[in-house]
Write a protein that holds these residues in place. Sequence first.
Motif, PDB file in Angstrom:
ATOM      1  N   GLY A  89     -28.833  -9.357  37.714  1.00 31.38           N
ATOM      2  CA  GLY A  89     -28.235  -8.312  38.537  1.00 31.38           C
ATOM      3  C   GLY A  89     -28.776  -6.929  38.208  1.00 31.38           C
ATOM      4  O   GLY A  89     -29.042  -6.123  39.106  1.00 31.38           O
ATOM      5  N   ALA A  90     -28.931  -6.641  36.933  1.00 32.29           N
ATOM      6  CA  ALA A  90     -29.464  -5.336  36.523  1.00 32.29           C
ATOM      7  C   ALA A  90     -30.915  -5.185  36.969  1.00 32.29           C
ATOM      8  O   ALA A  90     -31.316  -4.118  37.447  1.00 32.29           O
ATOM      9  N   ALA A  91     -31.690  -6.257  36.830  1.00 33.87           N
ATOM     10  CA  ALA A  91     -33.088  -6.201  37.269  1.00 33.87           C
ATOM     11  C   ALA A  91     -33.172  -5.980  38.772  1.00 33.87           C
ATOM     12  O   ALA A  91     -33.994  -5.191  39.251  1.00 33.87           O
ATOM     13  N   ARG A  92     -32.320  -6.665  39.515  1.00 34.02           N
ATOM     14  CA  ARG A  92     -32.304  -6.496  40.972  1.00 34.02           C
ATOM     15  C   ARG A  92     -31.881  -5.072  41.337  1.00 34.02           C
ATOM     16  O   ARG A  92     -32.447  -4.459  42.236  1.00 34.02           O
ATOM     17  N   ALA A  93     -30.877  -4.542  40.629  1.00 31.27           N
ATOM     18  CA  ALA A  93     -30.410  -3.179  40.910  1.00 31.27           C
ATOM     19  C   ALA A  93     -31.496  -2.144  40.619  1.00 31.27           C
ATOM     20  O   ALA A  93     -31.515  -1.079  41.228  1.00 31.27           O
ATOM     21  N   MET A  94     -32.398  -2.471  39.712  1.00 32.07           N
ATOM     22  CA  MET A  94     -33.511  -1.569  39.403  1.00 32.07           C
ATOM     23  C   MET A  94     -34.683  -1.765  40.349  1.00 32.07           C
ATOM     24  O   MET A  94     -35.730  -1.143  40.177  1.00 32.07           O
ATOM     25  N   ARG A  97     -38.548  -7.162  41.765  1.00 33.14           N
ATOM     26  CA  ARG A  97     -38.665  -8.344  42.612  1.00 33.14           C
ATOM     27  C   ARG A  97     -38.620  -9.630  41.795  1.00 33.14           C
ATOM     28  O   ARG A  97     -38.405 -10.701  42.339  1.00 33.14           O
ATOM     29  N   ASP A  98     -38.818  -9.516  40.502  1.00 26.55           N
ATOM     30  CA  ASP A  98     -38.812 -10.694  39.625  1.00 26.55           C
ATOM     31  C   ASP A  98     -37.473 -10.847  38.898  1.00 26.55           C
ATOM     32  O   ASP A  98     -37.413 -11.402  37.806  1.00 26.55           O
ATOM     33  N   ALA A  99     -36.391 -10.405  39.516  1.00 28.89           N
ATOM     34  CA  ALA A  99     -35.074 -10.427  38.874  1.00 28.89           C
ATOM     35  C   ALA A  99     -34.660 -11.837  38.472  1.00 28.89           C
ATOM     36  O   ALA A  99     -34.158 -12.053  37.368  1.00 28.89           O
ATOM     37  N   CYS A 138     -23.576   3.143  32.819  1.00 29.71           N
ATOM     38  CA  CYS A 138     -24.703   3.518  33.680  1.00 29.71           C
ATOM     39  C   CYS A 138     -24.378   3.424  35.156  1.00 29.71           C
ATOM     40  O   CYS A 138     -24.820   4.264  35.940  1.00 29.71           O
ATOM     41  N   CYS A 139     -23.647   2.406  35.534  1.00 26.90           N
ATOM     42  CA  CYS A 139     -23.416   2.161  36.967  1.00 26.90           C
ATOM     43  C   CYS A 139     -22.114   2.763  37.479  1.00 26.90           C
ATOM     44  O   CYS A 139     -22.082   3.325  38.564  1.00 26.90           O
TER      45      CYS A 139
END
Length: 146
Positions: A89-94, A97-99, A138-139
């Motif tokens: 989820g954090a990778a996707r929010a950033m 594309r490789d989340a 952070c969010c």
Amino acid sequence: VARLVPALMPVPADAIVRYDIDSYRVVADAVLHGRDVYDLTGRYPYLPLHMHVFAAASWLGAHTGLSFVLLVKLPEIAAEVVLTLMVGGAARAMGRRDAVALAMVYALNPVSVLVTGYHGQFDAMPTLFSVLLWVTRCCCFPPARV
């Protein structure tokens, strides 16, 4: 699944992990009987929350017939599942594309599988609480811009 499969496997009598499991039982017994766990010689103390997880696993195992070893590992496995979802989820929010791949890297990390699935050690819970705090900060409450 990567942590549940080893958690369900029987632990050989001569496995090094037996020391950890025996320690969990000794600590659980001390907590359930109101003894000071920090006076136990030859065993290392655990975080206060985790000592109660051991005690709860011991009590549940005694009253349900479920495996103490599995019950000790289940909260950690659940924490690892949430951590895996948070990594993705954090990778996707950033905008990555490789989340999903990053989440799988975490989920299949052999060190985490060994620590959680085989040993049942408590590294995942404090990590989960730390990551939750970071995500919340952070969010949900980003720093004010000056």
